[in-house]
Design a protein around this motif. Structure first.
Motif, PDB file in Angstrom:
ATOM      1  N   ALA B  40       0.824  -1.202   0.000  1.00 32.33           N
ATOM      2  CA  ALA B  40       0.000   0.000   0.000  1.00 32.33           C
ATOM      3  C   ALA B  40       0.862   1.259   0.000  1.00 32.33           C
ATOM      4  CB  ALA B  40      -0.926   0.004   1.213  1.00 32.33           C
ATOM      5  N   LYS B  41       1.920   1.250   0.830  1.00 35.29           N
ATOM      6  CA  LYS B  41       2.817   2.411   0.889  1.00 35.29           C
ATOM      7  C   LYS B  41       3.573   2.585  -0.421  1.00 35.29           C
ATOM      8  CE  LYS B  41       3.732   3.183   5.712  1.00 35.29           C
ATOM      9  NZ  LYS B  41       4.282   2.571   6.901  1.00 35.29           N
ATOM     10  N   MET B  42       4.003   1.449  -0.963  1.00 32.86           N
ATOM     11  CA  MET B  42       4.723   1.456  -2.231  1.00 32.86           C
ATOM     12  C   MET B  42       3.840   2.090  -3.308  1.00 32.86           C
ATOM     13  SD  MET B  42       6.396  -1.975  -3.925  1.00 32.86           S
ATOM     14  CE  MET B  42       6.588  -2.779  -2.359  1.00 32.86           C
ATOM     15  N   ALA B  43       2.578   1.672  -3.338  1.00 31.87           N
ATOM     16  CA  ALA B  43       1.641   2.178  -4.349  1.00 31.87           C
ATOM     17  C   ALA B  43       1.418   3.671  -4.157  1.00 31.87           C
ATOM     18  CB  ALA B  43       0.313   1.429  -4.249  1.00 31.87           C
ATOM     19  N   GLU B  44       1.217   4.086  -2.913  1.00 31.52           N
ATOM     20  CA  GLU B  44       0.943   5.506  -2.671  1.00 31.52           C
ATOM     21  C   GLU B  44       2.146   6.374  -3.046  1.00 31.52           C
ATOM     22  OE1 GLU B  44      -0.583   6.514   1.221  1.00 31.52           O
ATOM     23  OE2 GLU B  44      -0.398   8.655   0.750  1.00 31.52           O
ATOM     24  N   LEU B  45       3.339   5.887  -2.718  1.00 29.50           N
ATOM     25  CA  LEU B  45       4.546   6.651  -3.060  1.00 29.50           C
ATOM     26  C   LEU B  45       4.684   6.794  -4.572  1.00 29.50           C
ATOM     27  CD1 LEU B  45       7.108   8.116  -2.242  1.00 29.50           C
ATOM     28  CD2 LEU B  45       8.234   5.905  -1.913  1.00 29.50           C
ATOM     29  N   SER B  46       4.432   5.702  -5.293  1.00 24.65           N
ATOM     30  CA  SER B  46       4.566   5.742  -6.749  1.00 24.65           C
ATOM     31  C   SER B  46       3.526   6.690  -7.375  1.00 24.65           C
ATOM     32  CB  SER B  46       4.425   4.329  -7.315  1.00 24.65           C
ATOM     33  OG  SER B  46       4.767   4.315  -8.674  1.00 24.65           O
ATOM     34  N   ILE B  47       2.288   6.605  -6.893  1.00 19.96           N
ATOM     35  CA  ILE B  47       1.235   7.477  -7.426  1.00 19.96           C
ATOM     36  C   ILE B  47       1.534   8.942  -7.112  1.00 19.96           C
ATOM     37  CG2 ILE B  47      -1.214   8.104  -7.219  1.00 19.96           C
ATOM     38  CD1 ILE B  47      -1.564   5.021  -6.460  1.00 19.96           C
ATOM     39  N   SER B  48       2.005   9.200  -5.886  1.00 20.85           N
ATOM     40  CA  SER B  48       2.317  10.575  -5.511  1.00 20.85           C
ATOM     41  C   SER B  48       3.478  11.127  -6.320  1.00 20.85           C
ATOM     42  CB  SER B  48       2.642  10.661  -4.020  1.00 20.85           C
ATOM     43  OG  SER B  48       1.560  10.160  -3.270  1.00 20.85           O
ATOM     44  N   MET B  49       4.444  10.270  -6.637  1.00 24.21           N
ATOM     45  CA  MET B  49       5.547  10.723  -7.495  1.00 24.21           C
ATOM     46  C   MET B  49       4.991  11.153  -8.850  1.00 24.21           C
ATOM     47  SD  MET B  49       8.520  10.805  -6.027  1.00 24.21           S
ATOM     48  CE  MET B  49       9.530  11.103  -7.474  1.00 24.21           C
ATOM     49  N   HIS B  50       4.054  10.368  -9.372  1.00 23.08           N
ATOM     50  CA  HIS B  50       3.420  10.696 -10.649  1.00 23.08           C
ATOM     51  C   HIS B  50       2.729  12.060 -10.551  1.00 23.08           C
ATOM     52  CE1 HIS B  50       0.622  10.356 -14.051  1.00 23.08           C
ATOM     53  NE2 HIS B  50      -0.352  10.584 -13.190  1.00 23.08           N
ATOM     54  N   HIS B  51       1.937  12.265  -9.504  1.00 22.43           N
ATOM     55  CA  HIS B  51       1.198  13.526  -9.358  1.00 22.43           C
ATOM     56  C   HIS B  51       2.124  14.713  -9.112  1.00 22.43           C
ATOM     57  CE1 HIS B  51      -2.650  11.764  -9.748  1.00 22.43           C
ATOM     58  NE2 HIS B  51      -2.610  11.065  -8.618  1.00 22.43           N
ATOM     59  N   GLU B  52       3.083  14.542  -8.231  1.00 19.76           N
ATOM     60  CA  GLU B  52       3.922  15.678  -7.828  1.00 19.76           C
ATOM     61  C   GLU B  52       4.919  16.092  -8.900  1.00 19.76           C
ATOM     62  OE1 GLU B  52       3.530  17.490  -5.095  1.00 19.76           O
ATOM     63  OE2 GLU B  52       1.791  16.225  -4.647  1.00 19.76           O
ATOM     64  N   THR B  53       5.467  15.104  -9.615  1.00 18.60           N
ATOM     65  CA  THR B  53       6.569  15.421 -10.529  1.00 18.60           C
ATOM     66  C   THR B  53       6.156  15.465 -11.990  1.00 18.60           C
ATOM     67  OG1 THR B  53       7.184  13.110 -10.914  1.00 18.60           O
ATOM     68  CG2 THR B  53       8.181  14.205  -9.003  1.00 18.60           C
ATOM     69  N   GLY B  54       4.988  14.903 -12.314  1.00 18.87           N
ATOM     70  CA  GLY B  54       4.577  14.882 -13.719  1.00 18.87           C
ATOM     71  C   GLY B  54       5.145  13.721 -14.506  1.00 18.87           C
ATOM     72  N   ILE B  55       5.854  12.811 -13.830  1.00 19.50           N
ATOM     73  CA  ILE B  55       6.311  11.592 -14.505  1.00 19.50           C
ATOM     74  C   ILE B  55       5.081  10.803 -14.954  1.00 19.50           C
ATOM     75  CG2 ILE B  55       7.384   9.331 -14.076  1.00 19.50           C
ATOM     76  CD1 ILE B  55       9.380  10.816 -12.253  1.00 19.50           C
ATOM     77  N   GLU B  56       5.109  10.309 -16.198  1.00 21.17           N
ATOM     78  CA  GLU B  56       3.869   9.792 -16.786  1.00 21.17           C
ATOM     79  C   GLU B  56       3.689   8.281 -16.656  1.00 21.17           C
ATOM     80  OE1 GLU B  56       2.657  12.696 -20.253  1.00 21.17           O
ATOM     81  OE2 GLU B  56       4.735  12.071 -20.510  1.00 21.17           O
ATOM     82  N   ASN B  57       4.234   7.728 -15.580  1.00 20.66           N
ATOM     83  CA  ASN B  57       4.010   6.297 -15.364  1.00 20.66           C
ATOM     84  C   ASN B  57       4.032   6.012 -13.868  1.00 20.66           C
ATOM     85  OD1 ASN B  57       7.075   6.725 -15.518  1.00 20.66           O
ATOM     86  ND2 ASN B  57       6.886   4.686 -14.615  1.00 20.66           N
ATOM     87  N   LEU B  58       3.718   4.776 -13.535  1.00 22.29           N
ATOM     88  CA  LEU B  58       3.885   4.282 -12.173  1.00 22.29           C
ATOM     89  C   LEU B  58       4.949   3.202 -12.248  1.00 22.29           C
ATOM     90  CD1 LEU B  58       0.065   3.958 -11.473  1.00 22.29           C
ATOM     91  CD2 LEU B  58       1.569   5.850 -10.773  1.00 22.29           C
ATOM     92  N   GLY B  59       5.838   3.185 -11.285  1.00 24.60           N
ATOM     93  CA  GLY B  59       6.937   2.219 -11.393  1.00 24.60           C
ATOM     94  C   GLY B  59       7.446   1.726 -10.052  1.00 24.60           C
TER      95      GLY B  59
END
Lengths: 235, 328
Positions: B40-59
């Motif tokens: 769950a934490k892994m998923a939230e961190l990845s999604i937040s990276m997408h939202h905050e930085t504009g990176i266009e994927n989840l990884g």
């Protein structure tokens, strides 16, 4: 056998990655009473120079370099007992290791051998060494010098932490650093006392720090550390 | 990827090419090292990276040690800015691959959390590509045995190395299949140790290429595209890379994209913003380098390696916003 033949055999054994022949040629050199330093400079290290050229020309790659280095180490091991050593009381104590997070240690091993041969008392902590281990060991031994090595940009910051913690703990030992991504500017920034770009330079720098130790050692060792500098970003 | 785009996307795949930074960990309270073992934490961190930085994927994950751990390697989880790394190799010689237990993606090490996280990301955000990350067989081997022993064995025990790589490729394939079954939209295989610079063309052809292709073929069978990331200078293996069956090749910052584009015309290229530049800035230099890469014809703009955890969000945005602005 002619001296020049023995030196050629030493060099060729290194180039051919042949541990057995390197040992044989080194033993031959000693049975002819050859100066062990000459067996290295004129033989083993000369072979390694050729290996470096082959590497630069992209005929040899890392697997070959490693096997050539093995042959060189094997020859040095045979020659080692014949090196004149500095009298024990004057020996400066050196703690050496690869900083936590990194497991690459060929450069560190070369520096260790070179400093050992140059009359330093070496204490090798190995690789992936926790920061506190450097400080604890340096404190226990009352070490004169701590050598930190890393090949990865991600572990460079660790060197800074070790230096800071040494200061905090009041450890007076000096610090020399080196490794692929390290630059003199970085060494200065983090407050290291010395920087060496390869094993040969490490001897000069260490000796410069402690004028008391003088062993006539003009050994030219291949720059295995700098060869691998492009791997700085590898994880 | 999900849809055709009219400009190169900007991504950070995850895995070896880590996509997380401390600033976002602090904002979300999903911090390393805890996030490495918590879906769950892994998923939230990845999604937040997408939202905050504009990176266009989840990884995910945020390191390259999950397969090695599942195969019996010992991992230290690192700290809030240092990623997990191997501290004990289960093999002391290449022959010892026979002692390794075949990995079970649903049981071993962190693999079940990675699969659970992939599923969370894919179901919760079907519009954002979720990348499944694998490690190439040769690089996986360097997490199971001392790299120098392995490199020497390439010359000393080639047959045994081949048997080991075959075993590792099979294991990676079964993990890759599980990633796809759990929703991974594409696969990135990172093979940092299999560089032409370390191996030379002959050994690259013998020990890297066939096993990478074996993995890629299998991922293609499951209908997913594949990106392969290779570190270091790759000029010595340009010819070999033409035979790599991946759709796209990702490269290190030392590689000149224009030169590579000419040398390997048929492949999509991904790269290669220096991660040291990304961490240290300045912003205008990151923008300039990103623009130059877009002009040089990268098909995907991306960091050239893993993003350092201390990288400021605004630096990553400088890269993503440049890609989104497009080049005139």
């Amino acid at each position: 056998m002619e001296k020049s033949d023995i030196l050629n055999h030493l060099a060729q054994a290194v180039i051919d990655m042949d541990v057995t022949r390197a040992r044989q040629a080194a033993a031959e050199a000693m049975s002819c009473n050859m100066d062990p330093y000459e067996a290295i400079t004129g033989g083993l290290a000369k072979g390694m120079d050729t290996v470096n050229e082959l590497f630069e020309n992209e005929e040899y790659f890392v697997p070959e370099i490693l096997l050539c280095a093995d042959a060189m180490y094997a020859g040095i091991e045979v020659l080692k007992p014949h090196f004149p050593k500095e009298a024990a009381p004057n020996k400066k104590k050196v703690v050496i290791g690869v900083v936590k997070g990194d497991t690459h240690d060929i450069g560190k091993n070369l520096v260790k051998i070179m400093l050992d041969n140059a009359g330093f008392e070496m204490h090798d902590l190995g690789r992936n060494v926790p920061y506190a281990k450097f400080i604890d060991t340096a404190g226990e031994l009352n070490a004169d010098l701590v050598c930190l090595s890393t090949l990865m940009t991600t572990t460079m910051d660790g060197m800074h932490i070790v230096i800071e913690d040494m200061k905090k703990a009041g450890i007076p030992a000096r610090v020399m650093i080196g490794g692929g991504p390290i630059s003199p500017a970085f060494a200065k920034t983090i407050g290291a006392d010395g920087y060496a770009k390869n094993a040969a330079e490490a001897v000069k720098v260490a000796k410069g720090m402690f004028q008391g130790i003088q062993i006539p050692l003009a050994m030219k060792i291949p720059e295995l550390v700098s060869i691998r500098k492009n791997r700085g970003g590898v994880r | 990827m999900a849809e055709q785009v009219d400009r190169p996307p900007v991504i950070a795949p995850g895995g070896m090419m880590t996509m997380a930074c401390k600033e976002v960990m602090d904002q979300t309270n999903c911090r390393w090292p805890a996030a490495h073992r918590d879906a769950a934490k892994m998923a939230e961190l990845s999604i937040s990276m997408h939202h905050e930085t504009g990176i266009e994927n989840l990884g995910i994950p945020f390191c390259m040690t999950v397969e090695a751990e599942a195969l019996g390697g010992e991992v230290e989880d690192g700290d809030e800015v240092t990623e997990p790394h191997m501290i004990h190799y289960p093999m002391k010689s290449v022959e010892e691959w026979r002692n390794l237990q075949e990995l079970n993606p649903y049981k071993d090490g962190r693999l079940p959390s990675i699969l659970a996280c992939t599923s969370l990301l894919s179901k919760g955000h079907p519009d954002i590509p979720a990348i499944g990350n694998l490690v190439g067989p040769l690089s996986l081997a360097t997490s199971l045995i001392d790299a120098f022993l392995l490199f020497k064995a390439l010359r000393q025990r080639p047959e045994e190395v081949h048997r080991m790589l075959d075993f590792l490729a099979d294991n990676s394939i079964s993990y890759g299949e599980a990633l796809i079954r759990n929703g991974a939209d594409l696969i990135v295989i990172s093979d940092p140790s299999a560089t032409g610079e370390i191996l030379g063309p002959d050994m690259f052809n013998a020990f890297a290429l066939p096993y990478l292709n074996q993995m890629i073929h299998r991922m293609h069978t499951l209908g997913k595209p594949v990106i392969v990331h290779i570190c270091g200078r790759i000029a010595p293996v340009y010819e070999s890379l033409k035979r790599l069956v991946a759709e796209c090749i990702s490269v290190d910052s030392v590689v000149n994209i224009k030169e590579m584009r000419n040398a390997i015309p048929g492949k999509k290229l991904m790269g290669n913003v220096s991660t040291i530049l990304l961490q240290n800035g300045p912003v205008d230099m990151i923008q300039k380098v990103s623009r130059n890469l877009l002009r040089s014809g990268v098909d995907i703009l991306a960091p050239a390696c893993g993003i350092g955890a201390k990288t400021p969000v605004r630096h990553i945005r400088a890269m993503t916003e440049t890609a989104k602005a497009g080049i005139q």
